[in-house]
Design an enzyme around this catalytic site. Structure first.
Site, short mmCIF file in Angstrom:
data_model
loop_
_atom_site.label_atom_id
_atom_site.label_comp_id
_atom_site.label_asym_id
_atom_site.label_seq_id
_atom_site.Cartn_x
_atom_site.Cartn_y
_atom_site.Cartn_z
N TYR A 33 0.83 -1.20 0.00
CA TYR A 33 0.00 0.00 0.00
C TYR A 33 0.86 1.25 0.00
O TYR A 33 2.09 1.19 0.19
CB TYR A 33 -0.96 0.00 1.21
CG TYR A 33 -0.31 0.31 2.53
CD1 TYR A 33 0.51 -0.60 3.17
CD2 TYR A 33 -0.51 1.54 3.17
CE1 TYR A 33 1.10 -0.32 4.40
CE2 TYR A 33 0.07 1.84 4.40
CZ TYR A 33 0.88 0.91 5.01
OH TYR A 33 1.46 1.20 6.20
N ARG A 52 7.91 4.21 -4.95
CA ARG A 52 8.05 3.21 -3.88
C ARG A 52 7.03 2.08 -4.05
O ARG A 52 7.33 0.91 -3.79
CB ARG A 52 7.88 3.89 -2.51
CG ARG A 52 8.14 2.93 -1.35
CD ARG A 52 8.16 3.65 -0.02
NE ARG A 52 6.85 4.22 0.29
CZ ARG A 52 6.60 4.98 1.35
NH1 ARG A 52 7.56 5.30 2.19
NH2 ARG A 52 5.39 5.46 1.57
N ARG A 100 -7.41 -20.68 -1.09
CA ARG A 100 -6.31 -20.54 -0.14
C ARG A 100 -5.20 -21.56 -0.37
O ARG A 100 -5.43 -22.76 -0.40
CB ARG A 100 -6.83 -20.67 1.29
CG ARG A 100 -5.76 -20.39 2.34
CD ARG A 100 -6.35 -20.41 3.74
NE ARG A 100 -5.33 -20.08 4.73
CZ ARG A 100 -4.46 -20.98 5.24
NH1 ARG A 100 -4.51 -22.24 4.85
NH2 ARG A 100 -3.54 -20.61 6.11
N LYS A 150 6.54 -1.86 1.74
CA LYS A 150 5.38 -1.28 2.43
C LYS A 150 4.20 -2.25 2.31
O LYS A 150 3.27 -2.04 1.52
CB LYS A 150 5.05 0.11 1.87
CG LYS A 150 4.15 0.93 2.80
CD LYS A 150 4.20 2.39 2.45
CE LYS A 150 3.20 3.22 3.23
NZ LYS A 150 3.37 3.22 4.67
N GLU A 183 12.51 2.42 13.72
CA GLU A 183 11.63 3.50 13.26
C GLU A 183 10.40 3.51 14.15
O GLU A 183 10.31 2.74 15.11
CB GLU A 183 11.24 3.29 11.78
CG GLU A 183 10.49 1.97 11.55
CD GLU A 183 10.09 1.73 10.10
OE1 GLU A 183 9.94 2.70 9.34
OE2 GLU A 183 9.92 0.55 9.74
N LEU A 208 11.26 1.29 6.80
CA LEU A 208 10.72 1.79 5.55
C LEU A 208 11.45 3.07 5.15
O LEU A 208 11.70 3.93 6.00
CB LEU A 208 9.22 2.10 5.73
CG LEU A 208 8.49 2.50 4.45
CD1 LEU A 208 8.28 1.30 3.53
CD2 LEU A 208 7.14 3.14 4.77
N1 PDD Z 1 2.97 5.10 7.42
N2 PDD Z 1 7.71 3.77 8.65
C1 PDD Z 1 6.56 3.07 8.69
C2 PDD Z 1 6.56 1.73 9.34
C3 PDD Z 1 5.38 3.59 8.15
O1 PDD Z 1 4.23 2.89 8.19
C4 PDD Z 1 5.40 4.89 7.55
C5 PDD Z 1 4.19 5.51 6.94
C6 PDD Z 1 6.62 5.59 7.54
C7 PDD Z 1 6.76 6.95 6.92
O2 PDD Z 1 6.68 6.87 5.51
P1 PDD Z 1 6.13 8.09 4.65
O3 PDD Z 1 6.92 9.26 5.03
O4 PDD Z 1 6.34 7.65 3.25
O5 PDD Z 1 4.65 8.26 5.02
C8 PDD Z 1 7.76 4.99 8.08
C9 PDD Z 1 1.75 5.53 6.78
C10 PDD Z 1 1.51 6.99 6.89
C11 PDD Z 1 0.58 4.69 7.26
O6 PDD Z 1 0.77 3.49 7.35
O7 PDD Z 1 -0.52 5.22 7.49
#
Ligand code: PDD
Length: 288
Positions: A33, A52, A100, A150, A183, A208
């Protein structure tokens, strides 16, 4: 206003937005996503987010269901139909539907499932939140070894945020087996040391590569500030002058407390606040 969701080529009301029970996203978290900020009705950093997305698909060998330009049109149309001026747009692609089975490579080519939704968020509320900052709670990182993808495998992140909420924290900072912060549960983690250097973990498969992080690095370079990409511990973060998180929904969000320790004087840091204010001078704003 009724919310409209894009599902596999159709824009349908929220109550009719169904995906098949044997979708691999549902059974195996076999889906990826993106979340993109929408500001003044325009997507922020669309090019980087779609880049990405393409990488995540390639890493999991999920066939790209349509071109980046076509995905961009879906994103824009979903924003438009939901009349989102400030908020976010979410795009999810799963490998598709099949009875499945852990294996998927021998399956007749599956049609990926595409879902897109857009949501309004008050910019004033977001800014008011940033004016006071957030608390974060540290906890062990129990996620898998490919956090650079992601994927929708977000149960550890969801559990971590629930645990953070228990102590009044908005985010969890996840700590690896060596004691270093990887993170946030849904954001990247940053500190600013006593000399004013910005520190954030270097990119590897344990985190990420945030788009907000990447664009902020452009801004840091433009401003001639010092950036150090290396791991840091919770102890180091607690002693830092400033701390913050970055994500597409929170942009640059000051961290004023880690566990039970206030950061600096317990108020959002000066440099953090400046970077937040200047962020959009660096980010790409797509046409509507
Ligand atoms: N999350 N690390 C993780 C684990 C994340 O899920 C996200 C973003 C980020 C920051 O990435 P970016 O700057 O590209 O949003 C880092 C989104 C916002 C979410 O899952 O809602």
């Amino acid at each position: 206003m009724a919310r409209i969701i894009y599902v596999n080529g159709r824009y349908v009301p929220w109550g009719e937005a169904w995906v098949h029970a044997e979708d691999r996203g549902f059974q195996f978290a076999d889906a990826i996503y993106e979340v993109c900020e929408v500001r003044h009705g325009r997507m922020i950093d669309e090019t980087r987010h779609l880049g990405r997305l393409k990488r995540s698909l390639a890493e999991l060998e999920i066939a790209a269901p349509m071109s980046g330009a076509a995905l961009g049109r879906v994103l824009r149309e979903t924003i438009r139909r939901n009349r989102v001026v400030d908020g976010s747009v979410y795009l999810q692609i799963s490998r598709g539907v099949r009875p499945r089975d852990f294996l998927f490579s021998d399956a007749v080519a599956m049609q990926p499932t595409i879902v897109c939704l857009a949501r309004s968020m008050s910019r004033q509320k977001n800014n008011a939140g940033a004016a006071v900052g957030i608390a974060v709670r540290s906890m062990p990182d129990i996620r898998w070894g490919r956090c650079d993808i992601k994927s929708v495998m977000l149960l550890p992140a969801s559990l971590a945020k629930e645990a953070a909420k228990e102590i009044g924290a908005k985010e969890a900072w996840l700590v690896d087996e060596h004691g270093f912060v990887t993170e946030g549960a849904s954001s990247n983690a940053w500190i600013i040391d006593k000399s004013g250097a910005l520190i954030t973990r270097q990119i590897d498969s344990s985190l990420l590569c945030g788009i907000t992080r990447t664009t902020l690095i452009d801004l840091i370079r433009r401003e001639g500030l010092e950036l150090i990409e290396r791991p840091f511990t919770i102890a180091e973060a607690k002693a830092a002058r400033e701390a913050f998180t970055t994500s597409a929904t929170a942009i640059v969000m000051p961290v004023v407390r880690i566990d039970d320790t206030s950061i600096g004087n317990g108020a959002p840091g000066i440099l953090t606040t400046r970077l937040r204010e200047e962020f959009h001078t660096m980010a790409e704003a797509a046409h509507r």
